[in-house]
Write a protein that holds these residues in place. Structure first.
Motif, PDB file in Angstrom:
ATOM      1  N   SER A  18       0.807  -1.216   0.000  1.00  0.00           N
ATOM      2  CA  SER A  18       0.000   0.000   0.000  1.00  0.00           C
ATOM      3  C   SER A  18       0.842   1.268   0.000  1.00  0.00           C
ATOM      4  O   SER A  18       0.300   2.350  -0.173  1.00  0.00           O
ATOM      5  CB  SER A  18      -0.904   0.017   1.231  1.00  0.00           C
TER       6      SER A  18
ATOM      7  N   SER B 189       2.864  11.922   1.244  1.00  0.00           N
ATOM      8  CA  SER B 189       2.699  13.171   0.497  1.00  0.00           C
ATOM      9  C   SER B 189       3.559  14.283   1.083  1.00  0.00           C
ATOM     10  O   SER B 189       4.150  15.077   0.343  1.00  0.00           O
ATOM     11  CB  SER B 189       1.236  13.612   0.504  1.00  0.00           C
TER      12      SER B 189
ATOM     13  N   SER C 287      -0.984   8.037   3.696  1.00  0.00           N
ATOM     14  CA  SER C 287      -0.940   8.873   2.488  1.00  0.00           C
ATOM     15  C   SER C 287      -0.480  10.287   2.817  1.00  0.00           C
ATOM     16  O   SER C 287       0.234  10.912   2.015  1.00  0.00           O
ATOM     17  CB  SER C 287      -2.287   8.881   1.764  1.00  0.00           C
TER      18      SER C 287
ATOM     19  N   ASN D 149      -5.131   4.778   6.562  1.00  0.00           N
ATOM     20  CA  ASN D 149      -4.917   5.152   5.165  1.00  0.00           C
ATOM     21  C   ASN D 149      -4.617   6.647   5.030  1.00  0.00           C
ATOM     22  O   ASN D 149      -3.745   7.051   4.264  1.00  0.00           O
ATOM     23  CB  ASN D 149      -6.130   4.795   4.301  1.00  0.00           C
ATOM     24  N   HIS D 150      -5.354   7.451   5.782  1.00  0.00           N
ATOM     25  CA  HIS D 150      -5.139   8.901   5.767  1.00  0.00           C
ATOM     26  C   HIS D 150      -3.747   9.232   6.317  1.00  0.00           C
ATOM     27  O   HIS D 150      -3.021  10.060   5.742  1.00  0.00           O
ATOM     28  CB  HIS D 150      -6.224   9.603   6.581  1.00  0.00           C
TER      29      HIS D 150
ATOM     30  N   GLN E 249       0.697   6.994  -7.179  1.00  0.00           N
ATOM     31  CA  GLN E 249      -0.216   6.634  -6.107  1.00  0.00           C
ATOM     32  C   GLN E 249      -0.128   5.147  -5.800  1.00  0.00           C
ATOM     33  O   GLN E 249       0.369   4.370  -6.605  1.00  0.00           O
ATOM     34  CB  GLN E 249      -1.657   6.988  -6.522  1.00  0.00           C
TER      35      GLN E 249
ATOM     36  N   GLN F 148      -5.352  -0.389  -2.126  1.00  0.00           N
ATOM     37  CA  GLN F 148      -5.596   0.172  -0.813  1.00  0.00           C
ATOM     38  C   GLN F 148      -5.093  -0.791   0.262  1.00  0.00           C
ATOM     39  O   GLN F 148      -5.214  -1.996   0.132  1.00  0.00           O
ATOM     40  CB  GLN F 148      -7.098   0.419  -0.609  1.00  0.00           C
TER      41      GLN F 148
ATOM     42  N   PRO G 103       2.837   4.107  -1.371  1.00  0.00           N
ATOM     43  CA  PRO G 103       3.074   4.685  -2.686  1.00  0.00           C
ATOM     44  C   PRO G 103       4.563   4.914  -2.909  1.00  0.00           C
ATOM     45  O   PRO G 103       5.285   5.211  -1.971  1.00  0.00           O
ATOM     46  CB  PRO G 103       2.350   6.029  -2.633  1.00  0.00           C
TER      47      PRO G 103
END
Length: 176
Positions: free
Chosen positions: A7, A143, A139, A135-136, A14, A18, A9
């Motif tokens: 998962s 990022s 990511s 997940n938030h 991306q 998931q 990235p």
């Protein structure tokens, strides 16, 4: 708690799928960030204050946890090592303001040292006290790291430092 390696990235795009992790909110901690950095294949150290740091050639990114209970905050703070002269501060502020208007993170600001050199600091934060979706969290961290790297490249381009860097590398010298 662990992160599904597939998962994470890569820095070119991306995630392909998931992650399958916890279904409810999690309270991120330093071990979770270490797992994430390992999976991103990034080197890191723990400093004297207990903060996690990932060093690059021109900057260091710290992953810090501050506060308690509902007020707990996770902060990713990048210290850019390239020194700028105080005479350059107006131009530097104009560039930083432009970056801050155009992007969500990191928000970048200046710090003037006692010797008159100006350095930049980038920062992104997340409230984590009541838990966050895994997940938030993943990511966001990915990022934020990517954006910290992109800011350094962008600033070098904006200030015309790319040619200076290339010339110094060609001559075997240092860039100031």
């Amino acid at each position: 708690m662990s992160i599904d390696p597939s998962s994470i990235p890569n820095f070119g795009g991306q995630p392909e799928q998931q992650p399958e992790g916890p279904t409810g909110p999690v309270l991120p901690d330093q071990d979770l960030v270490k797992q994430l950095l390992d999976q991103m294949e990034l080197k890191y150290v723990v400093d004297e204050e207990g903060d996690l740091a990932a060093p690059w050639e021109q900057f260091r990114t710290y992953f810090m946890f501050r506060g308690e209970d509902e007020q707990a905050v996770f902060s990713v703070r990048t210290f850019y090592d390239r020194p700028h002269q105080i005479e350059e501060k107006t131009r530097l502020l104009e560039s930083v303001d432009d970056w801050n208007r155009r992007t969500l993170w990191p928000k970048v600001y200046t710090h003037t040292h006692d010797d008159g050199t100006v350095r930049l600091i980038g920062e992104a934060q997340m409230l984590i006290g009541t838990g966050v979706d895994i997940n938030h969290f993943v990511s966001s961290v990915v990022s934020w790291v990517r954006a910290a790297i992109e800011f350094d490249k962008w600033l070098a381009e904006q200030l015309g430092l790319e040619q200076q860097i290339d010339d110094a590398e060609d001559s075997g010298g240092d860039v100031e």
